[in-house]
Design a protein around this motif. Sequence first.
Motif, PDB file in Angstrom:
ATOM      1  N   ALA A 195       0.818  -1.205   0.000  1.00 39.25           N
ATOM      2  CA  ALA A 195       0.000   0.000   0.000  1.00 39.25           C
ATOM      3  C   ALA A 195       0.847   1.247   0.000  1.00 39.25           C
ATOM      4  O   ALA A 195       0.463   2.277  -0.510  1.00 39.25           O
ATOM      5  CB  ALA A 195      -0.927  -0.008   1.220  1.00 39.25           C
ATOM      6  N   SER A 201       1.240   7.661   1.275  1.00 36.57           N
ATOM      7  CA  SER A 201       0.865   6.446   1.978  1.00 36.57           C
ATOM      8  C   SER A 201       0.040   6.789   3.209  1.00 36.57           C
ATOM      9  O   SER A 201       0.020   7.923   3.663  1.00 36.57           O
ATOM     10  CB  SER A 201       2.120   5.654   2.373  1.00 36.57           C
ATOM     11  N   LYS A 213      -5.766  -1.381   7.582  1.00 39.39           N
ATOM     12  CA  LYS A 213      -4.727  -1.863   6.672  1.00 39.39           C
ATOM     13  C   LYS A 213      -4.846  -3.370   6.450  1.00 39.39           C
ATOM     14  O   LYS A 213      -4.615  -3.864   5.342  1.00 39.39           O
ATOM     15  CB  LYS A 213      -3.344  -1.510   7.216  1.00 39.39           C
ATOM     16  N   ALA A 242      -4.691   2.583  -2.141  1.00 39.21           N
ATOM     17  CA  ALA A 242      -4.012   1.458  -1.491  1.00 39.21           C
ATOM     18  C   ALA A 242      -4.608   0.129  -1.941  1.00 39.21           C
ATOM     19  O   ALA A 242      -3.876  -0.836  -2.184  1.00 39.21           O
ATOM     20  CB  ALA A 242      -4.107   1.603   0.027  1.00 39.21           C
TER      21      ALA A 242
END
Length: 553
Positions: A195, A201, A213, A242
């Motif tokens: 990602a 990020s 995540k 992502a």
Amino acid sequence: MTAYGVKLTISATLHALIPLVADLAEELPERERLRRLLAALRTVLPADAAALLRLEDGEWLRPLAIDGLVPDALGRRFRIAEHPRLAQLMAAGQAMRFAPDSTLPDPYDGLVQAPQGALHVHDCMGCVLQVGGATWGLLTLDSLTQGRLSGPHALAVLQAFSNLAAATVTTAERVSGLARSAARADGGGSAAREAESAPRSMVGQSPVMQKLKADIALVAQSDLTVLITGDTGVGKELVAQAVHARSARAGRPLVSLNCAALPDNLVESELFGHVRGAFTGALSERRGKFEQAHLGTLFLDEVGELSLAVQAKLLRVLQSGELQRLGSDRGHHVDVRVIAATNRDLVAEVEAGRMRADFYHRLSVYPLHVPALRERDSDVLQIAGFFLEENRSRLALGGLRLDADAQAALLQHAWPGNVRELEHRISRAVLKALSRAPAGAARSGVSPHRPRMLTLRVQDLWDDEQPGAAAISGAQAAIQSDVPGRVPASPMAVDVPALGLRAAVEQYERQLIEQSLARNGASWAASARELQLDRANLQRLARRLGVQAPRKP
């Protein structure tokens, strides 16, 4: 150095690394494993701070772990070309130390946790980490005391430790890689990019972000339609990037469309395209966003703004991939992964008749909720660090930092505008601080018209506003409410007009922390839960306020 001295220093390094090798058999988060690596290094070399930075895209160094640096350092990314010391360390290829009188700006100036007034690094050394024959990143050590890292064996110790650290990093990455491979096998997916390959990020290590995540990593391996929800400004587009970056479609286009930015009569043309003469002004044939995203991903932002008519036309392409350009009878087939985002409550929109139920269920195959910034605890400082480094680079500043009061104010604020509000507030504060700061002495790599070090204060972040006032009022109301098992706080005997707002707030914070520690038997963890703060943040705030936990009975 004598042969005996070399053996002695390497022996000390090995002794420090033994617990780290034992940790490899333990189930530890990668960041904690790396932090222990830095803590072990600081037991061998008397540094005030240490950092492990990973090389990304050949031009960036991103801290993966820090020890002794302020929290916002973990959110920064350093462009090597803008930091001469980092560039020299990368070019050296081995352990090196900078002279205390070096005129090169230090990237960690103002970022080492230290007593008030100690801002500039006076001793600095570092070493490149080689993994698999390639440059992996940097290991750096910094001291605020001149000569502290200048011992006769210091470079040999760092070089020996860096070789062993590289082996530790390699093993840790292999363990993480095996875990990711197992997760992909369970999910039936294929290899994907990280990602973090996105231009921006997702910064943060709070539990809610760790869960997000993990969900991204899981759903990215499939072609399921994803619905991203969350308040305005939380970074829903970053989440979409992502998901795409970690999917098998990562090498294909990611096409974005803001559904709220187009009038109804143009949305259909933007989505499906049109042929010449389909409407006034259609002078040529044009592909729509779905065709542009063929074999890739289409990101529909603000999808809750689409009209019922457009929703009905989208159902067919979502189900079968078949579409028709506006004004054409010929069908086109597309292979597109759809990611949608909205800040609306779509269930309520369905109940109110403003969204079709079948369209909602087509979108919400795998929902991802992006937490508000107020739910992310100490992530605020890491994200602030990211924006601070962006502003430092853009304005050619030598160094950019937050003072202790500014950090506390950022942690206390409710952030109704979320990450976007934080970004804009940091940018405004930098300009305000720059306008009042005298130009400092010019150093290599720093504009002569810019100060060497710029410190942001509460007054720069908030003019006449009351930072943290809402949070403090909420905390006071919670403590004074009739909660079973909770001792109400006694009224604060403070003459606010005499003390001023900040002194009154600090006295009130001091009283809250002292009472919470007393109620919880001097347990920082229990007090942090009660006050709804991260334990490390609570301890930092207590140190600043001069609060010490009472002795345990």
